[in-house]
Design an enzyme around this catalytic site. Structure first.
Site, PDB file in Angstrom:
ATOM      1  N   LYS A  35     -69.312 -67.916 -43.016  1.00 47.73           N
ATOM      2  CA  LYS A  35     -68.115 -67.067 -43.098  1.00 47.73           C
ATOM      3  C   LYS A  35     -66.873 -67.908 -42.776  1.00 47.73           C
ATOM      4  O   LYS A  35     -66.992 -69.028 -42.268  1.00 47.73           O
ATOM      5  CB  LYS A  35     -68.238 -65.904 -42.115  1.00 47.73           C
ATOM      6  CG  LYS A  35     -68.362 -66.317 -40.648  1.00 47.73           C
ATOM      7  CD  LYS A  35     -68.723 -65.120 -39.775  1.00 47.73           C
ATOM      8  CE  LYS A  35     -68.934 -65.544 -38.329  1.00 47.73           C
ATOM      9  NZ  LYS A  35     -69.502 -64.442 -37.539  1.00 47.73           N
ATOM     10  N   TYR A 259     -40.069 -82.176 -26.871  1.00 46.37           N
ATOM     11  CA  TYR A 259     -39.389 -80.916 -26.554  1.00 46.37           C
ATOM     12  C   TYR A 259     -39.662 -80.489 -25.109  1.00 46.37           C
ATOM     13  O   TYR A 259     -40.770 -80.628 -24.596  1.00 46.37           O
ATOM     14  CB  TYR A 259     -39.887 -79.803 -27.474  1.00 46.37           C
ATOM     15  CG  TYR A 259     -39.407 -79.933 -28.902  1.00 46.37           C
ATOM     16  CD1 TYR A 259     -38.045 -79.869 -29.210  1.00 46.37           C
ATOM     17  CD2 TYR A 259     -40.318 -80.099 -29.938  1.00 46.37           C
ATOM     18  CE1 TYR A 259     -37.611 -79.974 -30.531  1.00 46.37           C
ATOM     19  CE2 TYR A 259     -39.886 -80.201 -31.254  1.00 46.37           C
ATOM     20  CZ  TYR A 259     -38.520 -80.140 -31.542  1.00 46.37           C
ATOM     21  OH  TYR A 259     -38.095 -80.246 -32.830  1.00 46.37           O
TER      22      TYR A 259
HETATM   23  C1  PLP Z   1     -70.700 -65.071 -37.026  1.00 46.86           C
HETATM   24  C2  PLP Z   1     -72.028 -64.443 -36.862  1.00 46.86           C
HETATM   25  C3  PLP Z   1     -73.132 -65.211 -36.502  1.00 46.86           C
HETATM   26  C4  PLP Z   1     -73.038 -66.675 -36.154  1.00 46.86           C
HETATM   27  O1  PLP Z   1     -72.567 -66.802 -34.827  1.00 46.86           O
HETATM   28  P1  PLP Z   1     -72.481 -68.217 -34.114  1.00 46.86           P
HETATM   29  O2  PLP Z   1     -72.081 -67.887 -32.731  1.00 46.86           O
HETATM   30  O3  PLP Z   1     -71.418 -68.989 -34.827  1.00 46.86           O
HETATM   31  O4  PLP Z   1     -73.815 -68.837 -34.234  1.00 46.86           O
HETATM   32  C5  PLP Z   1     -74.365 -64.582 -36.444  1.00 46.86           C
HETATM   33  N1  PLP Z   1     -74.496 -63.261 -36.708  1.00 46.86           N
HETATM   34  C6  PLP Z   1     -73.443 -62.489 -37.040  1.00 46.86           C
HETATM   35  C7  PLP Z   1     -73.650 -61.040 -37.308  1.00 46.86           C
HETATM   36  C8  PLP Z   1     -72.177 -63.047 -37.126  1.00 46.86           C
HETATM   37  O5  PLP Z   1     -71.135 -62.281 -37.458  1.00 46.86           O
END
Ligand code: PLP
Length: 371
Positions: A35, A259
């Site tokens: 994702k 800055y």
């Molecule tokens: C993003 C996600 C994961 C992966 O999580 P990590 O902590 O990056 O391993 C797994 N399951 C679901 C439902 C997610 O949304």
């Protein structure tokens, strides 16, 4: 010449990290979670390194389309399921598997016209209290889905809130695991429970999961930094952000940098100006002392992060100067590693946020090191 900043994606590291996740759950199939454009790495750039996965899990339909465009014919799972009726058409067309976490999604499925029944992952809210059916209504959701001609196999799924640490001083997953197990006891179907942290930190025997869902681990960030770093987990950084020194400034005692004059030299110093700032995704909150590698050697920032530049102390590195390589995170040319977790900790956040926030304007290449 383009501005001297570059992100490099390392397919060999992705492949290595995926193998680590597989080794931690040897009997389970692996969803590579891609994702958010593969956590900022770019789906197309990450794909080669992750193609040994059993499937790809993501949120957006356009990302699913991109994985199909890469020629992937295996499973793809939508982790939040569909958002409207129309999405189900695309699920049918692209053969996507999808999560079902609420009654509205079952209603949509019941109204969907398809010849090919869909594989679904029925999500339980076992205690995180975001998505999923409450344990008490899980079975009736399962029964309703099971009766639909639009539905093929039903898998059972939940997500842990505290797999990376403790919950109220107790084991982080015990309460959710017990809830999930009790409510699914005599239901058939494959089970999917573990994110990266649960996959690495808990035994496969305890979890009995058919599908693990590692994300962050694949990209080479520790699931529980600072308790354990990536070396402890045997992970390699999948993204390097590096830039070059574009100016060197001598300071005398009493001179300030950048800055807000937030850093004042207490002695003569050599400061290097580096072509990376918060508009590249480097967190502005990083204070003086945030680690960097200069030509692969340890160093740190001084003064405020600005939009296009940071300043680093090179007083201890007489060889360093114009054109020196500065690694903001990842692997330097000499092989030295600066974990994204160390920088994230200085920014009071996680490696997740830094990698996902890599800015569009940063040119990105794929490492040519063979996998
Ligand atoms: C993003 C996600 C994961 C992966 O999580 P990590 O902590 O990056 O391993 C797994 N399951 C679901 C439902 C997610 O949304």
């Amino acid at each position: 010449m383009p501005r001297p900043i570059l992100a490099t994606i390392h397919p060999a590291a992705l492949q290595h990290n995926l193998a680590r996740a597989k080794a931690a759950a040897p009997d389970a199939k692996v969803w590579a979670v891609v994702k958010a454009n593969a956590y900022g790495h770019g789906i197309e750039r990450a794909f080669e390194g992750l193609r040994a996965a059993d499937g790809f899990a993501l949120l957006d339909l356009d990302e699913a389309q991109r994985i199909r465009d890469l020629g992937w014919r295996g499973p793809i799972l939508l982790l939040e399921g569909v958002f409207e009726m129309r999405d189900l058409e695309l699920c049918s067309r692209l053969s996507l598997w999808h999560t079902v976490h609420c009654t509205e999604q079952i209603d949509m499925l019941a109204a969907h016209k398809t010849n090919a029944p869909h594989r679904v992952f029925l999500k339980m809210n076992s205690g995180m209290n975001r998505l999923g059916f409450a344990p008490a209504s899980y079975r009736s959701a399962w029964t309703r889905l099971n009766a639909l001609p639009q539905v093929d196999e039903i898998s059972l799924m939940t997500h842990f809130s505290d797999a990376d640490g403790a919950r109220f001083g107790q084991d982080g997953i015990a309460h959710q695991l017990a809830t999930f197990n009790a409510a699914t006891q005599d239901l058939p179907g494959e089970r999917s429970l573990s994110n990266s942290a649960a996959t690495l930190r808990y035994s496969a025997d305890q979890l009995r999961t058919d599908w693990v869902r590692p994300g962050i681990t694949l990209y080479g960030s520790s699931v529980d930094y600072p308790a354990h770093d990536i070396a402890h987990w045997g992970l390699q950084p999948a993204m390097t952000l590096s830039a070059k020194v574009i100016a060197v400034v001598p300071l005398s005692a009493g001179d300030s940098v950048g800055y807000g004059s937030s850093f004042v030299a207490d002695k003569a110093m050599r400061i290097a100006v580096v072509a990376c700032g918060y508009a590249d995704g480097y967190p502005r909150i990083c204070p003086t002392g945030t680690p960097v590698l200069i030509d692969g050697l340890p160093g740190h920032t001084v003064g405020r992060v600005s939009m296009d530049m940071i300043t680093v102390d090179i007083s201890h590195l007489p060889q360093a100067g114009m054109g020196s390589e500065v690694t903001l995170w990842g692997r330097a040319s000499n092989g030295a590693v600066l974990s994204i977790d160390e920088v994230a900790a200085k920014a009071q956040t996680l490696g997740y946020e830094l990698m996902c926030a890599l800015a569009q304007r940063v040119p990105t290449q794929v490492d040519s090191m063979p996998i």
